[in-house]
Design a protein around this motif. Structure first.
Motif, PDB file in Angstrom:
ATOM      1  N   SER A   1       0.826  -1.213   0.000  1.00 18.34           N
ATOM      2  CA  SER A   1       0.000   0.000   0.000  1.00 18.34           C
ATOM      3  C   SER A   1       0.856   1.256   0.000  1.00 18.34           C
ATOM      4  CB  SER A   1      -0.912   0.011   1.227  1.00 18.34           C
ATOM      5  OG  SER A   1      -1.781  -1.088   1.207  1.00 18.34           O
ATOM      6  N   LEU A   2       1.903   1.251   0.799  1.00 18.97           N
ATOM      7  CA  LEU A   2       2.800   2.402   0.878  1.00 18.97           C
ATOM      8  C   LEU A   2       3.483   2.641  -0.472  1.00 18.97           C
ATOM      9  CD1 LEU A   2       4.180   4.581   2.625  1.00 18.97           C
ATOM     10  CD2 LEU A   2       5.870   2.856   3.252  1.00 18.97           C
ATOM     11  N   ASN A   3       3.928   1.576  -1.107  1.00 17.11           N
ATOM     12  CA  ASN A   3       4.580   1.729  -2.403  1.00 17.11           C
ATOM     13  C   ASN A   3       3.619   2.178  -3.482  1.00 17.11           C
ATOM     14  OD1 ASN A   3       7.575   1.095  -2.761  1.00 17.11           O
ATOM     15  ND2 ASN A   3       6.874  -0.279  -1.139  1.00 17.11           N
TER      16      ASN A   3
ATOM     17  N   VAL B   1      13.314   7.232 -18.443  1.00 13.28           N
ATOM     18  CA  VAL B   1      13.996   6.494 -17.375  1.00 13.28           C
ATOM     19  C   VAL B   1      13.192   6.607 -16.085  1.00 13.28           C
ATOM     20  CG1 VAL B   1      16.073   6.488 -15.916  1.00 13.28           C
ATOM     21  CG2 VAL B   1      16.291   6.695 -18.410  1.00 13.28           C
ATOM     22  N   TYR B   2      12.758   7.814 -15.771  1.00 10.81           N
ATOM     23  CA  TYR B   2      11.962   8.067 -14.568  1.00 10.81           C
ATOM     24  C   TYR B   2      10.673   7.245 -14.600  1.00 10.81           C
ATOM     25  CZ  TYR B   2       9.678  10.790 -10.867  1.00 10.81           C
ATOM     26  OH  TYR B   2       9.050  11.174  -9.710  1.00 10.81           O
ATOM     27  N   GLN B   3       9.992   7.260 -15.739  1.00 13.63           N
ATOM     28  CA  GLN B   3       8.727   6.529 -15.869  1.00 13.63           C
ATOM     29  C   GLN B   3       8.927   5.022 -15.755  1.00 13.63           C
ATOM     30  OE1 GLN B   3       5.628   7.702 -15.652  1.00 13.63           O
ATOM     31  NE2 GLN B   3       6.664   9.654 -15.300  1.00 13.63           N
ATOM     32  N   THR B   4      10.081   4.515 -16.199  1.00  7.11           N
ATOM     33  CA  THR B   4      10.388   3.098 -16.005  1.00  7.11           C
ATOM     34  C   THR B   4      10.447   2.775 -14.517  1.00  7.11           C
ATOM     35  OG1 THR B   4      11.581   2.948 -18.100  1.00  7.11           O
ATOM     36  CG2 THR B   4      12.090   1.273 -16.442  1.00  7.11           C
ATOM     37  N   GLY B   5      11.056   3.658 -13.747  1.00  9.96           N
ATOM     38  CA  GLY B   5      11.087   3.484 -12.292  1.00  9.96           C
ATOM     39  C   GLY B   5       9.691   3.434 -11.709  1.00  9.96           C
ATOM     40  N   VAL B   6       8.826   4.328 -12.161  1.00 10.35           N
ATOM     41  CA  VAL B   6       7.434   4.359 -11.673  1.00 10.35           C
ATOM     42  C   VAL B   6       6.716   3.062 -12.045  1.00 10.35           C
ATOM     43  CG1 VAL B   6       5.185   5.507 -11.900  1.00 10.35           C
ATOM     44  CG2 VAL B   6       7.263   6.881 -11.699  1.00 10.35           C
ATOM     45  N   GLN B   7       6.881   2.613 -13.292  1.00  6.45           N
ATOM     46  CA  GLN B   7       6.203   1.392 -13.742  1.00  6.45           C
ATOM     47  C   GLN B   7       6.623   0.179 -12.919  1.00  6.45           C
ATOM     48  OE1 GLN B   7       7.220   1.357 -17.884  1.00  6.45           O
ATOM     49  NE2 GLN B   7       5.554   2.729 -18.449  1.00  6.45           N
ATOM     50  N   TYR B   8       7.913   0.046 -12.672  1.00  4.75           N
ATOM     51  CA  TYR B   8       8.382  -1.088 -11.878  1.00  4.75           C
ATOM     52  C   TYR B   8       7.922  -0.974 -10.429  1.00  4.75           C
ATOM     53  CZ  TYR B   8      11.110  -3.592 -15.334  1.00  4.75           C
ATOM     54  OH  TYR B   8      11.488  -4.357 -16.414  1.00  4.75           O
ATOM     55  N   GLN B   9       7.865   0.226  -9.898  1.00  5.64           N
ATOM     56  CA  GLN B   9       7.392   0.394  -8.530  1.00  5.64           C
ATOM     57  C   GLN B   9       5.911   0.022  -8.434  1.00  5.64           C
ATOM     58  OE1 GLN B   9       8.252   4.143  -6.630  1.00  5.64           O
ATOM     59  NE2 GLN B   9       7.414   3.439  -4.680  1.00  5.64           N
ATOM     60  N   ILE B  10       5.116   0.430  -9.405  1.00  2.25           N
ATOM     61  CA  ILE B  10       3.696   0.071  -9.407  1.00  2.25           C
ATOM     62  C   ILE B  10       3.526  -1.444  -9.501  1.00  2.25           C
ATOM     63  CG2 ILE B  10       1.567   0.143 -10.784  1.00  2.25           C
ATOM     64  CD1 ILE B  10       2.297   3.086 -11.444  1.00  2.25           C
ATOM     65  N   ALA B  11       4.221  -2.065 -10.451  1.00  2.00           N
ATOM     66  CA  ALA B  11       4.087  -3.516 -10.636  1.00  2.00           C
ATOM     67  C   ALA B  11       4.463  -4.275  -9.373  1.00  2.00           C
ATOM     68  CB  ALA B  11       4.965  -3.970 -11.800  1.00  2.00           C
ATOM     69  N   HIS B  12       5.546  -3.869  -8.739  1.00  4.06           N
ATOM     70  CA  HIS B  12       5.999  -4.605  -7.567  1.00  4.06           C
ATOM     71  C   HIS B  12       5.257  -4.193  -6.293  1.00  4.06           C
ATOM     72  CE1 HIS B  12       8.996  -5.677 -10.532  1.00  4.06           C
ATOM     73  NE2 HIS B  12       9.040  -6.818  -9.869  1.00  4.06           N
ATOM     74  N   GLY B  13       4.698  -2.999  -6.273  1.00  4.54           N
ATOM     75  CA  GLY B  13       3.797  -2.630  -5.178  1.00  4.54           C
ATOM     76  C   GLY B  13       2.544  -3.492  -5.211  1.00  4.54           C
ATOM     77  N   LEU B  14       2.005  -3.699  -6.410  1.00  2.00           N
ATOM     78  CA  LEU B  14       0.850  -4.598  -6.562  1.00  2.00           C
ATOM     79  C   LEU B  14       1.220  -6.024  -6.179  1.00  2.00           C
ATOM     80  CD1 LEU B  14      -0.659  -3.268  -9.910  1.00  2.00           C
ATOM     81  CD2 LEU B  14      -1.679  -3.093  -7.621  1.00  2.00           C
ATOM     82  N   ALA B  15       2.434  -6.436  -6.555  1.00  2.00           N
ATOM     83  CA  ALA B  15       2.893  -7.781  -6.194  1.00  2.00           C
ATOM     84  C   ALA B  15       2.974  -7.936  -4.676  1.00  2.00           C
ATOM     85  CB  ALA B  15       4.248  -8.063  -6.826  1.00  2.00           C
ATOM     86  N   LEU B  16       3.451  -6.906  -3.992  1.00  2.00           N
ATOM     87  CA  LEU B  16       3.503  -6.966  -2.527  1.00  2.00           C
ATOM     88  C   LEU B  16       2.104  -7.116  -1.934  1.00  2.00           C
ATOM     89  CD1 LEU B  16       6.229  -4.276  -1.804  1.00  2.00           C
ATOM     90  CD2 LEU B  16       6.376  -6.723  -1.283  1.00  2.00           C
ATOM     91  N   LEU B  17       1.135  -6.405  -2.497  1.00  2.00           N
ATOM     92  CA  LEU B  17      -0.245  -6.558  -2.033  1.00  2.00           C
ATOM     93  C   LEU B  17      -0.722  -7.997  -2.257  1.00  2.00           C
ATOM     94  CD1 LEU B  17      -1.836  -3.229  -3.308  1.00  2.00           C
ATOM     95  CD2 LEU B  17      -1.416  -3.879  -0.927  1.00  2.00           C
TER      96      LEU B  17
END
Length: 122
Positions: free
Chosen positions: A9-11, A37-53
């Motif tokens: 949730s935090l991510n 490059v920045y948007q790639t960071g955001v995309q990976y953070q979203i994908a792995h934030g969802l994975a953590l959930l």
């Protein structure tokens, strides 16, 4: 495990804030290449934030294994190292920071492998 749900949730919160920041505040301050490059960071953070959930949900009944929790911590480390290094690289232009990114990618891979093992072990 509540920790994984909290980290996920935090991510997700942080990734939405950083995504909006990149799309609006950084739009005219960094190059198109660095914006990507920045948007790639955001995309990976979203994908792995969802994975953590997802890991938090499955660890509460579907797969009862400490490996799920360990996998989640590897994904969290991956978010910090992979996405974090891309954020800093895109804003500062310090190319040496790109050396940290693969370590974050490796953390993602280890996290996913641990999840696979946990699921197979049932």
């Amino acid at each position: 495990m509540q920790t994984l749900l909290l980290l996920g949730s935090l991510n997700m919160l942080i990734s939405v804030i950083l995504g909006a920041f990149g799309a609006h505040a950084l739009k005219k301050k960094i190059s198109a290449e660095m914006s990507a490059v920045y948007q790639t960071g955001v995309q990976y953070q979203i994908a792995h934030g969802l994975a953590l959930l997802g890991m938090g949900i499955i660890s509460n009944g579907i797969v009862k294994s400490q490996l799920v929790h360990t996998a989640g911590w590897f994904l969290f480390a991956g978010i910090i190292l992979f996405s974090g290094s891309l954020y800093v690289l895109s804003v500062t232009g310090i190319k040496k920071l790109g050396a940290i990114t693969p370590i974050g990618g490796l953390a993602f891979i280890v996290g996913w492998l641990l999840l696979i093992v946990a699921i197979i072990q049932g």
